[in-house]
Design an enzyme around this catalytic site. Structure first.
Site, PDB file in Angstrom:
ATOM      1  N   SER B 126     -18.249 -24.694  20.020  1.00  0.00           N
ATOM      2  CA  SER B 126     -18.299 -23.509  20.875  1.00  0.00           C
ATOM      3  C   SER B 126     -19.386 -22.561  20.401  1.00  0.00           C
ATOM      4  CB  SER B 126     -16.946 -22.799  20.804  1.00  0.00           C
ATOM      5  OG  SER B 126     -17.036 -21.490  21.309  1.00  0.00           O
ATOM      6  N   TYR B 150     -11.272 -18.729  15.415  1.00  0.00           N
ATOM      7  CA  TYR B 150     -11.640 -19.859  16.267  1.00  0.00           C
ATOM      8  C   TYR B 150     -13.065 -20.315  15.971  1.00  0.00           C
ATOM      9  CZ  TYR B 150     -12.623 -22.290  20.730  1.00  0.00           C
ATOM     10  OH  TYR B 150     -12.976 -23.198  21.689  1.00  0.00           O
ATOM     11  N   LYS B 154     -14.242 -23.927  14.307  1.00  0.00           N
ATOM     12  CA  LYS B 154     -15.196 -24.823  14.966  1.00  0.00           C
ATOM     13  C   LYS B 154     -16.389 -25.097  14.041  1.00  0.00           C
ATOM     14  CE  LYS B 154     -13.356 -25.538  19.110  1.00  0.00           C
ATOM     15  NZ  LYS B 154     -12.932 -26.911  19.510  1.00  0.00           N
TER      16      LYS B 154
END
Lengths: 327, 327
Positions: B126, B150, B154
């Site tokens: 992402s 997050y 990632k």
């Protein structure tokens, strides 16, 4: 009384740091109680401190270390680059998974304290988080794209430490140390070991192997600077980092030929003659993937300082670590 | 027969990908057997494929998936950004630790095969791996310094996948997807959910909340592009990546005001009037930390393609996902 633990305190940099803390303390802290943790300690190491022997990958060890609620944690323990490349699982286990277990253990203590316990964690990362192709100088915005397992493990550890810090569980920062040179003692399994060997062995009247071409340029700081970096990081106002808690540190960029010139200046051609070129394809390949020079503007603005000549680096070795008489 | 598994195959992008693979196959592969793995599947999802239900964080699941020795693994499963921020442990467990267990399971199969089994792994990363301050356009050399859990998870997963690939255990690449828009169906827990909501809800005659200022600029691609990126990555010659296996993908940079203009063009002021500004400080803060624009030169050179206008993105939604009749 400020409680300090040095994880990896039996290693060369850990011992240098312990010695510095005993001699100079830490600015803003009246007295320190220092605990060293490592798998083993040198026979003639820094004395008078609590030494705990253990393996960071043993289940429960992280919890035991965190349960003491140290105020300042220096996390220096690692499988070195060459070993992490050969022993894949061992490298990821010690260099990455142990970091995870440590952070989780400190988070548990943070939560058990109702949020009041937030240890400062100073982690020794490495310029191995960078992989080529490089610009001539790596700046503070250059991507971390490691080309060794060791570099990947350090980069992952940085990201974890930053996120646990952002959440307020710990207050950490990662120092991307230059290659430390001149390391005292014996060669180690790091692919960078020869950078110290070609200076240290000749100064001790012994032969040294040069496994790469002397045009190789690399980034160095002395063990003394490493200890100073760590002590400086322990007191740094981390709000100045603006959430980017991994720092490229200052160092000295020079070629192997310049290193050898500095050796000649200080110890004569007789010392230089002890160096024998013997190309090692494995080491050549690893070193090709390493950075050559940096523009560490952030760290300099934050007050980190290193040597400005390789002569200084050799003189530091002679002053601090050259075996006397034994030769 | 090429064996394909889509981990996270029950999610929106997983379903789009499955539909594409059924319709168009993969270049260079005669026939595909496709297995979907997820915690749950939509009632009216893609049919006729093997569906396996399970939780990636359950011990042994990674080994079970790897034991099938799929040729191509799409790993799309994740706790989304908002949820990973609220549920710290759950996010690290699913988004990072599951990646580790998967990679270890595939390494075990690789070794059991005598080194002949090397699955292609396509991982959806992402643009959340980036954190501000940003340049106006993020290029392919900009550092990954995430400001959310997050994003950190990632970024860590990318590093692991790259190192396992460098060692030859798997052959992976990470796709840093733009924010996918317009997502069909209901809002999700991602902080980016509103980017789809302000288009989707009005097109369905429903009210939508805009939680940020319409000057917010962001980076988008359609679900159709996401499926195309993934299929393209499955066949990419990874030697072209030169060891940098995380790619910034092409997308469209536009402001919320430009999104709303495109909605007006296609559905009239009546649709736009259904959007109500209602600032949400939490979302404003998260979105401020997100990239606005990219220069994804590498991915474009490698043949990845995205939309060139927000009108196209809305038209893709209308053509593929707008509920008919039901309104």
């Amino acid at each position: 009384m400020t409680r300090v633990v040095i994880i990896g305190g039996g290693g060369m940099v850990g011992q240098k740091l312990a010695g510095r803390l005993i001699r100079e303390g830490l600015p803003g802290h009246k007295a320190l109680t220092i605990t060293l943790f490592d798998v083993a300690f040198p026979a003639r190491g820094v004395s008078g401190l609590v030494q705990k022997t253990g393996n960071l990958s043993t289940p429960g060890i992280a919890q035991t270390l965190a349960a003491e609620r140290p105020d300042i944690v220096f996390h220096l323990a690692a499988i070195v680059s060459g070993e992490a490349e050969t022993h894949f699982s061992k490298g990821w286990d010690i260099n990455m998974m142990s970091m995870w277990h440590l952070l989780e253990a400190f988070r548990t203590e943070h939560e058990a304290s109702g949020g009041s316990y937030v240890p400062r964690i100073v982690f020794t990362s490495s310029i191995a988080v960078f992989g080529g192709p490089f610009p001539e100088k790596i700046d503070d915005l250059f991507l971390s794209a490691p080309q060794t397992s060791y570099g990947a493990q350090k980069a992952v550890s940085e990201l974890m430490l930053t996120d646990f810090s952002r959440k307020g569980f710990v207050d950490g920062l990662s120092l991307r140390l230059p290659t430390i040179c001149v390391r005292p003692g014996k060669p180690n399994l790091a692919a960078s070991s020869f950078f110290s060997g070609i200076i240290r062995e000749p100064l001790n009247g012994q032969k040294a192997i040069l496994p790469v071409d002397d045009s190789v340029r690399h980034w160095h700081a002395s063990p003394k600077s490493a200890a100073r970096f760590l002590a400086h990081a322990a007191g740094l106002d981390t709000s100045l980092l603006n959430g980017r808690r991994a720092l490229n540190l200052p160092g000295l960029s020079c070629t192997v030929a310049e290193q050898i010139d500095a050796l000649r200046d200080l110890a004569g051609q007789k010392a230089v003659d002890l160096i024998t070129p013997h190309p090692d394809p494995d080491i050549i390949k690893i070193v090709q993937g390493w950075p050559r020079d940096f523009d560490p503007a952030r760290a300099i603005a934050l007050g980190f300082e290193a040597e400005s000549s390789f002569d200084q680096i050799i003189q530091t070795y002679i002053a601090e670590d050259l075996p006397t008489a034994a030769g």
